[in-house]
Design a protein around this motif. Structure first.
Motif, PDB file in Angstrom:
ATOM      1  N   GLN A  15       1.789   1.832  -5.873  1.00  0.00           N
ATOM      2  CA  GLN A  15       3.247   1.815  -5.820  1.00  0.00           C
ATOM      3  C   GLN A  15       3.807   1.850  -7.238  1.00  0.00           C
ATOM      4  O   GLN A  15       3.234   1.256  -8.160  1.00  0.00           O
ATOM      5  N   SER A  87      -2.440  -2.367   1.198  1.00  0.00           N
ATOM      6  CA  SER A  87      -1.107  -1.957   0.739  1.00  0.00           C
ATOM      7  C   SER A  87      -0.504  -3.061  -0.115  1.00  0.00           C
ATOM      8  O   SER A  87      -0.832  -4.240   0.043  1.00  0.00           O
ATOM      9  N   LEU A  89       3.288  -4.205  -2.378  1.00  0.00           N
ATOM     10  CA  LEU A  89       4.727  -4.007  -2.497  1.00  0.00           C
ATOM     11  C   LEU A  89       5.240  -4.902  -3.615  1.00  0.00           C
ATOM     12  O   LEU A  89       4.859  -6.080  -3.709  1.00  0.00           O
ATOM     13  N   LYS A 174       6.584  -2.503   4.356  1.00  0.00           N
ATOM     14  CA  LYS A 174       7.711  -2.027   3.548  1.00  0.00           C
ATOM     15  C   LYS A 174       8.887  -2.990   3.717  1.00  0.00           C
ATOM     16  O   LYS A 174       8.960  -3.738   4.685  1.00  0.00           O
ATOM     17  N   ASP A 235       0.675   3.830   9.535  1.00  0.00           N
ATOM     18  CA  ASP A 235       1.830   3.613   8.672  1.00  0.00           C
ATOM     19  C   ASP A 235       3.088   3.417   9.494  1.00  0.00           C
ATOM     20  O   ASP A 235       3.174   3.834  10.658  1.00  0.00           O
ATOM     21  N   ASP A 237       7.527   3.539   8.558  1.00  0.00           N
ATOM     22  CA  ASP A 237       8.617   3.681   7.590  1.00  0.00           C
ATOM     23  C   ASP A 237       9.944   3.495   8.304  1.00  0.00           C
ATOM     24  O   ASP A 237      10.075   3.827   9.486  1.00  0.00           O
ATOM     25  N   GLU A 294       5.095  10.373   5.574  1.00  0.00           N
ATOM     26  CA  GLU A 294       6.417  10.228   4.950  1.00  0.00           C
ATOM     27  C   GLU A 294       7.330  11.328   5.472  1.00  0.00           C
ATOM     28  O   GLU A 294       6.911  12.466   5.647  1.00  0.00           O
TER      29      GLU A 294
END
Length: 304
Positions: A15, A87, A89, A174, A235, A237, A294
């Motif tokens: 990231q 992951s 963040l 996220k 994933d 989003d 994405e």
């Protein structure tokens, strides 16, 4: 450009911070468990974008419980993949990181590698190498009326509450615009068992750091069952322009067998209606159809 990882191997996620630096999940070469075996995928590092130099390092064996095997006993394997960071963040609000460990949960850490909170079933947590009792950092689940759930079977992870389910082998967490966390809850070993009712979810959690509580706000996927169950990768989003969720099981598994399939499902947040769905077929010898997904515009953002 490219950046060399001297002494480390990249794994899973990178990231970009607001200052341009990179935070990534990694393996540190020759890292050792206290039992003497080599470990993998239990570091987070920050690299300076301009120089490539190491800015910060989080050894998760120092801050967490490297002996916890509640969800996967890796201690007799070589190398030991006890955490499996997948992951990370960066939280601009308080200069911290939030990292997902597939077999442990989601953990918030400060820049001195101190635990702020742990989002995980409470079963099996003990102390870290500093002899800190990690139970003090476990978030307490709330029901939909914001009452503390006191059923010890629910809190430990052995039972599902109508208003709340823990995250299991999660990926791709996220921030939502409101500060909540959304993630892909893979669902492997849900309630510490392999059941016939397998499912994965996109799930949104609201975390109160002062009260040390967590409340489930929204979910999608449980109603799809094994059709969108992916025990690895995957994933989620949030698409703010449409107020939709992108739910992407990347390695669908049925009857304990890979079906060489992944999906990208766009869901209306308010109604949970599916507004777009695409099915991917993976190459026969590589059953993972996708790891992340994405939504991108085909048009340049700054086009006049």
């Amino acid at each position: 450009n490219s950046w060399k990882l001297e002494g480390y191997k990249f794994h899973h996620d990178v990231q970009e911070k607001p200052n341009g630096n990179f935070i990534l999940t990694a393996t540190k070469l020759e890292s050792k468990h206290q039992n003497g075996n080599t470990t993998i995928e239990d570091y987070v590092i920050e690299l300076d974008r301009e120089t490539g130099e190491l800015v910060a390092e989080w050894d998760l064996k120092e801050s967490l419980d490297e002996f916890r095997v509640a969800q996967d006993n890796q201690l007799k394997k070589k190398p030991i993949d006890w955490f499996h960071g997948n992951s990370v963040l960066y939280d601009t609000n308080d200069h911290t990181i939030i990292v997902s460990g597939r077999t442990q949960g989601v953990v918030k850490l400060d820049y001195d590698n101190n635990v702020v909170w742990i989002l995980s079933p409470h079963f099996g947590w003990n102390t870290n190498r500093r002899n800190e009792d990690l139970k003090q950092f476990l978030l307490q689940p709330l029901d939909s009326e914001e009452n503390v759930i006191e059923d010890t079977a629910v809190v430990s992870g052995h039972k599902i509450h109508p208003d709340f389910e823990w995250n299991w082998y999660q990926h791709g967490h996220k921030f939502m615009p409101n500060g909540n966390l959304v993630m892909f809850d893979n669902g492997q070993d849900r309630e510490f068992k392999n059941s016939d009712g397998l499912y994965s979810r996109a799930v949104e959690y609201e975390i109160d750091e002062e009260a040390m509580t967590v409340r489930q706000i929204w979910q999608y996927g449980k109603e799809r069952g094994v059709e969108t169950y992916a025990y690895i990768v995957s994933d989620v989003d949030y698409l703010p322009g449409k107020n939709n969720i992108l739910f992407s099981p990347g390695c669908i598994t049925k009857n304990n067998k890979h079906v060489n399939e992944g999906r990208v499902v766009e869901v209306d947040y308010d109604t949970k209606d599916v507004v777009f769905e695409m099915r991917f077929t993976a190459y026969d010898k590589a059953p993972i159809a996708l790891h992340r997904s994405e939504r991108l515009t085909i048009y340049p953002e700054n086009m006049d």
